[in-house]
Design a protein around this motif. Structure first.
Motif, short mmCIF file in Angstrom:
data_model
loop_
_atom_site.label_atom_id
_atom_site.label_comp_id
_atom_site.label_asym_id
_atom_site.label_seq_id
_atom_site.Cartn_x
_atom_site.Cartn_y
_atom_site.Cartn_z
N SER A 230 0.82 -1.22 0.00
CA SER A 230 0.00 0.00 0.00
C SER A 230 0.85 1.26 0.00
CB SER A 230 -0.92 0.01 1.23
OG SER A 230 -1.80 -1.09 1.22
N LEU A 231 0.32 2.28 -0.68
CA LEU A 231 0.93 3.60 -0.72
C LEU A 231 -0.05 4.62 -0.16
CD1 LEU A 231 2.21 3.39 -4.40
CD2 LEU A 231 3.67 3.31 -2.39
N LEU A 232 0.47 5.58 0.60
CA LEU A 232 -0.34 6.66 1.15
C LEU A 232 0.37 7.97 0.86
CD1 LEU A 232 -2.85 7.49 2.79
CD2 LEU A 232 -1.44 7.33 4.85
N VAL A 233 -0.31 8.82 0.10
CA VAL A 233 0.31 10.09 -0.29
C VAL A 233 0.39 11.02 0.91
CG1 VAL A 233 0.07 12.14 -1.74
CG2 VAL A 233 -0.47 9.87 -2.67
N GLY A 234 1.58 11.52 1.15
CA GLY A 234 1.80 12.48 2.22
C GLY A 234 2.44 13.74 1.65
N ILE A 235 1.63 14.59 1.09
CA ILE A 235 2.14 15.83 0.51
C ILE A 235 2.05 16.92 1.57
CG2 ILE A 235 1.75 17.60 -1.24
CD1 ILE A 235 0.69 15.44 -3.06
N THR A 236 3.19 17.50 1.91
CA THR A 236 3.28 18.49 2.97
C THR A 236 3.67 19.84 2.37
OG1 THR A 236 4.00 16.73 4.46
CG2 THR A 236 4.28 18.99 5.22
N SER A 237 2.98 20.87 2.80
CA SER A 237 3.26 22.22 2.29
C SER A 237 3.52 23.17 3.45
CB SER A 237 2.08 22.73 1.45
OG SER A 237 0.91 22.81 2.24
N VAL A 238 4.24 24.22 3.14
CA VAL A 238 4.57 25.25 4.14
C VAL A 238 4.04 26.59 3.65
CG1 VAL A 238 6.41 26.43 5.39
CG2 VAL A 238 6.63 23.98 4.85
N GLU A 239 3.33 27.27 4.53
CA GLU A 239 2.81 28.60 4.21
C GLU A 239 3.34 29.59 5.25
OE1 GLU A 239 -1.46 30.99 3.70
OE2 GLU A 239 -1.42 28.89 4.30
N LEU A 240 3.87 30.71 4.75
CA LEU A 240 4.36 31.76 5.64
C LEU A 240 3.42 32.97 5.59
CD1 LEU A 240 8.23 31.90 5.02
CD2 LEU A 240 6.99 30.78 6.90
N THR A 241 3.06 33.45 6.75
CA THR A 241 2.24 34.67 6.86
C THR A 241 3.00 35.67 7.74
OG1 THR A 241 0.22 33.36 6.72
CG2 THR A 241 0.01 35.61 7.54
N LYS A 242 3.20 36.89 7.19
CA LYS A 242 3.99 37.89 7.90
C LYS A 242 3.12 39.10 8.20
CE LYS A 242 8.32 40.51 7.57
NZ LYS A 242 9.53 40.77 6.75
N SER A 243 3.28 39.61 9.41
CA SER A 243 2.55 40.83 9.81
C SER A 243 3.49 41.72 10.62
CB SER A 243 1.31 40.47 10.64
OG SER A 243 1.66 39.78 11.82
N VAL A 244 3.08 42.98 10.82
CA VAL A 244 3.90 43.92 11.57
C VAL A 244 3.02 44.79 12.45
CG1 VAL A 244 3.86 45.65 9.72
CG2 VAL A 244 5.73 45.71 11.42
N SER A 245 3.51 45.09 13.62
CA SER A 245 2.86 46.07 14.51
C SER A 245 3.90 47.12 14.90
CB SER A 245 2.30 45.38 15.76
OG SER A 245 3.33 44.77 16.52
N VAL A 246 3.43 48.39 15.07
CA VAL A 246 4.35 49.51 15.30
C VAL A 246 3.94 50.26 16.56
CG1 VAL A 246 5.29 51.67 14.37
CG2 VAL A 246 4.80 49.73 12.83
N VAL A 247 4.96 50.62 17.33
CA VAL A 247 4.75 51.52 18.48
C VAL A 247 5.71 52.69 18.30
CG1 VAL A 247 4.88 51.82 20.98
CG2 VAL A 247 4.09 49.62 20.00
#
Length: 341
Positions: A230-247
């Protein structure tokens, strides 16, 4: 195996009658001997073994103790054709588009030497996708792992070498997983082994095709067997989310010289597999200066120096955080501060 023939005692009728008249006890003893003794195998005595059987009678008559032997009956053990195929994989093999390898064992369960034809079937009912069989290979070096360029690739028709009774052989089925599969898709591949002498219902006889010209008899497996990998597909992805806060210096959120900007980077790893050597990196923006010792990973402080922990940071090289191997379904958060020049 052949059926034993009826045994006969060679002596005169008068002697037997005399024995009866004297009321002397007659004892019949049967001795079983094997010529060219062979070890018992999965299906018992080895094919081609000769079995002898001679009967003996002892008695008392007027001349004293007497012993007579019957003729000797010799039979040859026929060959039983049996085989098992098993998957050696502990579970479904993780797969992505490209090559995948399934591992099986083919074992001669008969009592004589036999070779087997091998067939791999990738189109099994219920598959989410079907693979393409590239090759069937034999584990030449016996390490249990497919080594390209080392292990023997079988050419059509794919046939094993002759296996002795009880001998097993590790077989690799190399397949290609197509593009377009999605995480969690599953697929089965069947490997079938069939005795070259023949297959059929248990008890089927192939006259004269066994060891030393004896018969070959199909055993309980039908002389063929199939196992599933048996084969089981394991496709893994990476998502980057960037934010900024200022004082800003006045307690507000304006971007002016002296304002502190906190950058937050969220790395989301999705899928059922994992990724290796995941590094989150960011350059220090022009017009800002990195604020020393402000890098954090999942809320924990990291140092700026290389080698102390997962973090490394400076104005020149920017920020780098080594997350290593990360499993799907995992989220990591990196933060750091800069000051507007």
């Amino acid at each position: 195996m052949n059926t034993f023939s009826t045994l006969s005692l060679h002596h005169t009728t008068s002697t037997v009658i005399a024995c009866a008249r004297t009321a002397s006890p007659v004892v019949a003893a049967f001795a079983l001997a094997t010529l060219g003794a062979q070890a018992a195998h999965a299906e018992g005595v080895g094919a081609g073994t000769l079995i002898e059987n001679t009967a003996t009678a002892t008695y008392e008559d007027g001349d004293g103790s007497q012993t007579v032997d019957s003729n000797t009956v010799v039979v040859r053990v026929d060959e039983l054709l049996d085989v098992t195929v098993t998957s050696l994989d502990s579970g479904p093999i993780g797969a992505v588009p490209g090559e995948a390898v399934l591992t099986f064992e083919v074992t001669n369960q008969g009592n004589g030497p036999e070779a087997y034809s091998l067939t791999a079937n990738p189109t099994v009912a219920g598959n989410d996708f079907d693979t393409t069989v590239v090759n069937i290979a034999i584990d030449t070096n016996g390490n249990g792992t497919y080594d390209a360029g080392v292990d023997e690739i079988l050419t059509a028709p794919e046939t094993t070498q002759v296996l002795e009774a009880d001998e097993g052989l590790t077989v690799f089925v190399i397949v290609t997983v197509p593009d377009g599969v999605v995480d969690g898709d599953a697929s089965d591949v069947e490997l079938t082994a069939e005795a070259l002498t023949g297959t059929g219902a248990p008890g089927t006889v192939f006259a004269g095709q066994g060891v030393d010209g004896g018969d070959a008899i199909v055993g309980t497996t039908g002389a063929d067997d199939t196992a599933v990998g048996s084969l089981l597909v394991g496709i893994t992805s990476v998502e980057l989310t960037k934010s900024v806060s200022v004082v800003d210096p006045f307690g507000g959120t304006s971007v002016v010289p002296g304002s502190v900007a906190t950058f937050t980077i969220v790395a989301t790893v999705s899928g059922s597999g994992s990724v290796d050597d995941l590094i989150v990196a960011d350059a220090i923006p022009e017009g800002t200066t990195y604020s020393d010792e402000t890098v954090t990973l999942d809320g924990g402080d990291l140092t700026d120096a290389s080698g102390d922990d997962a973090g490394e940071a400076s104005d020149a090289s920017g920020v780098s955080v080594d997350l290593g191997t990360v499993a799907g379904g995992t989220v990591h958060t990196v933060t750091f501060d800069v000051t507007v020049d």
